[in-house]
Write an enzyme that holds these catalytic residues in place. Structure first.
Site, short mmCIF file in Angstrom:
data_model
loop_
_atom_site.label_atom_id
_atom_site.label_comp_id
_atom_site.label_asym_id
_atom_site.label_seq_id
_atom_site.Cartn_x
_atom_site.Cartn_y
_atom_site.Cartn_z
N ILE A 193 -37.07 -0.49 5.33
CA ILE A 193 -36.45 0.87 4.90
C ILE A 193 -36.51 0.64 3.29
O ILE A 193 -37.00 1.44 2.49
CB ILE A 193 -35.02 0.92 4.99
CG1 ILE A 193 -34.71 1.39 6.51
CG2 ILE A 193 -34.43 2.00 4.36
CD1 ILE A 193 -35.29 2.85 6.86
N SER A 242 -31.15 -13.74 -3.54
CA SER A 242 -30.09 -13.60 -2.34
C SER A 242 -29.05 -12.92 -2.87
O SER A 242 -28.44 -12.93 -3.78
CB SER A 242 -29.67 -14.69 -1.54
OG SER A 242 -28.88 -14.35 -0.58
N ILE A 292 -27.27 1.62 2.70
CA ILE A 292 -27.83 1.99 3.63
C ILE A 292 -27.12 1.44 4.75
O ILE A 292 -26.97 0.14 5.01
CB ILE A 292 -29.38 1.39 3.64
CG1 ILE A 292 -30.11 1.66 2.39
CG2 ILE A 292 -29.91 1.85 5.04
CD1 ILE A 292 -30.08 3.22 2.36
N LYS A 315 -24.74 2.05 14.25
CA LYS A 315 -24.01 0.97 15.01
C LYS A 315 -22.67 0.50 14.47
O LYS A 315 -22.04 -0.32 15.00
CB LYS A 315 -24.96 -0.33 14.92
CG LYS A 315 -26.53 -0.12 15.89
CD LYS A 315 -27.28 -1.18 15.94
CE LYS A 315 -28.46 -0.99 16.86
NZ LYS A 315 -29.21 0.17 16.45
N VAL A 328 -38.68 -1.18 18.76
CA VAL A 328 -39.43 -1.28 20.03
C VAL A 328 -40.92 -0.77 20.27
O VAL A 328 -41.70 -1.19 20.99
CB VAL A 328 -38.56 -0.23 21.14
CG1 VAL A 328 -37.27 -0.82 21.18
CG2 VAL A 328 -38.54 1.19 20.50
N THR A 358 -34.49 -2.76 28.49
CA THR A 358 -33.30 -3.41 28.81
C THR A 358 -32.52 -2.72 29.94
O THR A 358 -31.99 -3.39 30.66
CB THR A 358 -32.32 -3.49 27.62
OG1 THR A 358 -31.96 -2.26 26.93
CG2 THR A 358 -33.01 -4.42 26.59
N GLU A 380 -25.28 -5.40 22.98
CA GLU A 380 -25.97 -3.79 23.21
C GLU A 380 -25.08 -3.20 23.91
O GLU A 380 -24.86 -3.21 24.89
CB GLU A 380 -27.23 -4.22 23.73
CG GLU A 380 -28.38 -3.07 23.49
CD GLU A 380 -29.78 -3.41 23.98
OE1 GLU A 380 -30.63 -3.11 23.30
OE2 GLU A 380 -29.84 -3.96 24.74
#
Length: 401
Positions: free
Chosen positions: A22, A70, A134, A138, A222, A239, A310
């Site tokens: 991104i 960082s 961003i 999830k 994926v 999965t 997941e």
């Protein structure tokens, strides 16, 4: 795109995680809109080098600065802001791999939450105009520490935005090992005081988040994995036969992120419309067919089971959030869930102590702070109404396609 051009042109823009999937696309699109200066900040030198060489070749007149460091390093990120004084920040730096963060939860908190806080802190004290986080779908009802950490990042952004609006920098704690020095704490307080303008207020910084789902072709996604598995003759691993995800191309997602940034007033969580969900099993089978093979004949598909943390589907919004429209039909604004900012900032201090001491109880603390985080419920909604509706939507989309 005209309003994006007007917004970015002539500005000094910092992209953290600028070498990632991104982040690098943000840099590409920003570079094409004549910024005054583009600063790429990344901890991984190889990715940073690659995007630097690409942009130098395509935009020889671009005022480009590439810095290694960082976001977890308070002194480093502060020095970047003090030196370059960015007008706009796109904060893409984060750990994103769900299973890896499940086994290293303290790293998810250090990098995502503390990194976001330290970058937002530096942006506020240096008079940055706008800070865009961003985020990810999830973060909605998270079942894994990565998603929970991104929800915490959203709460950080909303908290710092409130502090910016109310001119209450005194509420901000100094988190992490780099701020333990009392002399440095005093210097930072003096810096805040010096940054006040004649009216007694710091320049207002607007903090917002943009939330979207998976992007096609990103590092670790994926599609590249399936391509490698097909090239080897299979098997292609999925999965779960019913797992579904929202997808968007990287350029499209980044264009919408840039446009959402132009709408920001501070404190919003922008939600990108990802379209209909896609079954990963169907995605794998289509890719096998497009590669000239027959699924389950030439290339086998194996179901490996849900990975740690997941879940079968991702949600775009929490149940408590509603949507309001923007000028763009693909960009919506979620109504923020209210929370006690002062209490949260205190909890953030405890969270910093837990993460930097690599506590084995970090997830329990995160559950206290993020009530929608339920790590043991990864697959409990499998037969729920919401999931069934999404599955039907995916089936209609697959038939139409």
């Amino acid at each position: 795109m005209d309003e994006i051009y007007d917004y970015l042109s002539g500005k000094t823009i910092l992209v953290t995680g600028g070498g990632g999937s991104i982040g690098s696309e943000l840099c590409r699109q920003i570079a094409g809109h004549q910024p005054k200066q583009l600063i790429i900040f990344d901890v991984y030198e190889n990715n940073a080098y690659d995007i630097e060489q690409e942009l130098k070749g395509k935009y020889p007149g671009l005022n480009l600065v590439v810095l290694i460091g960082s976001v977890r390093d308070s002194r480093r990120i502060s020095s970047v802001f003090e030196t370059y004084k960015p007008d706009i920040v796109y904060h893409a730096a984060a750990h994103k791999h769900v299973p890896l963060m499940e086994t290293s939860p303290c790293e998810a908190i250090k990098n995502n939450v503390m990194g976001t806080y330290k970058t937002a802190y530096a942006a506020l004290k240096n008079g940055c105009q706008r800070f865009v986080l961003i985020s990810t779908d999830k973060a909605v009802n998270p079942t894994n520490i990565m998603g929970a950490s991104k929800r915490l990042c959203e709460m950080v952004i909303q908290s710092v935005d409130m502090i910016s609006k109310q001119d209450r920098e005194d509420l901000l704690p100094l988190l992490g090992r780099h701020y333990e020095d009392s002399e440095e704490t005093e210097q930072l307080s003096e810096h805040f005081a010096a940054s006040k303008n004649a009216s007694g207020r710091s320049r207002r910084t607007e903090f917002v988040a943009v939330r979207f789902g998976n992007v096609l072709g990103s590092n670790g996604s994926v599609i590249p994995l399936f391509k490698k598995q097909i090239a080897k003759g299979g098997p292609v691993t999925v999965t779960h036969p019913d797992i579904i995800r929202y997808f968007m191309t990287i350029p499209e997602a980044v264009s919408l992120v840039l446009q959402a940034g132009t709408y920001a007033k501070g404190g919003e969580i922008f939600v990108l419309d990802m379209g209909a969900p896609v079954k990963i099993d169907t995605l794998a089978r289509n890719l096998i067919k497009l590669s000239g093979y027959k699924p389950d004949v030439d290339i086998k598909i194996e179901y490996t089971g849900l990975r740690p943390g997941e879940k079968l589907y991702e949600e775009k919004l929490m149940a408590e959030e509603g949507l309001t429209k923007t000028q763009n039909d693909l960009i919506h604004i979620g109504r923020p869930i209210p929370f006690d900012v002062e209490k949260f900032l205190g909890q953030l201090e405890t969270l910093a102590e837990f993460s930097y001491s690599n506590s084995g109880h970090i997830c329990e603390l995160v559950k206290e702070i993020v009530p929608t985080y339920h790590p043991a419920e990864a697959d409990l909604k499998m037969h729920g109404k919401v999931y069934e509706e999404l599955l039907q939507e995916a089936a209609v989309t697959n038939q139409a396609g």
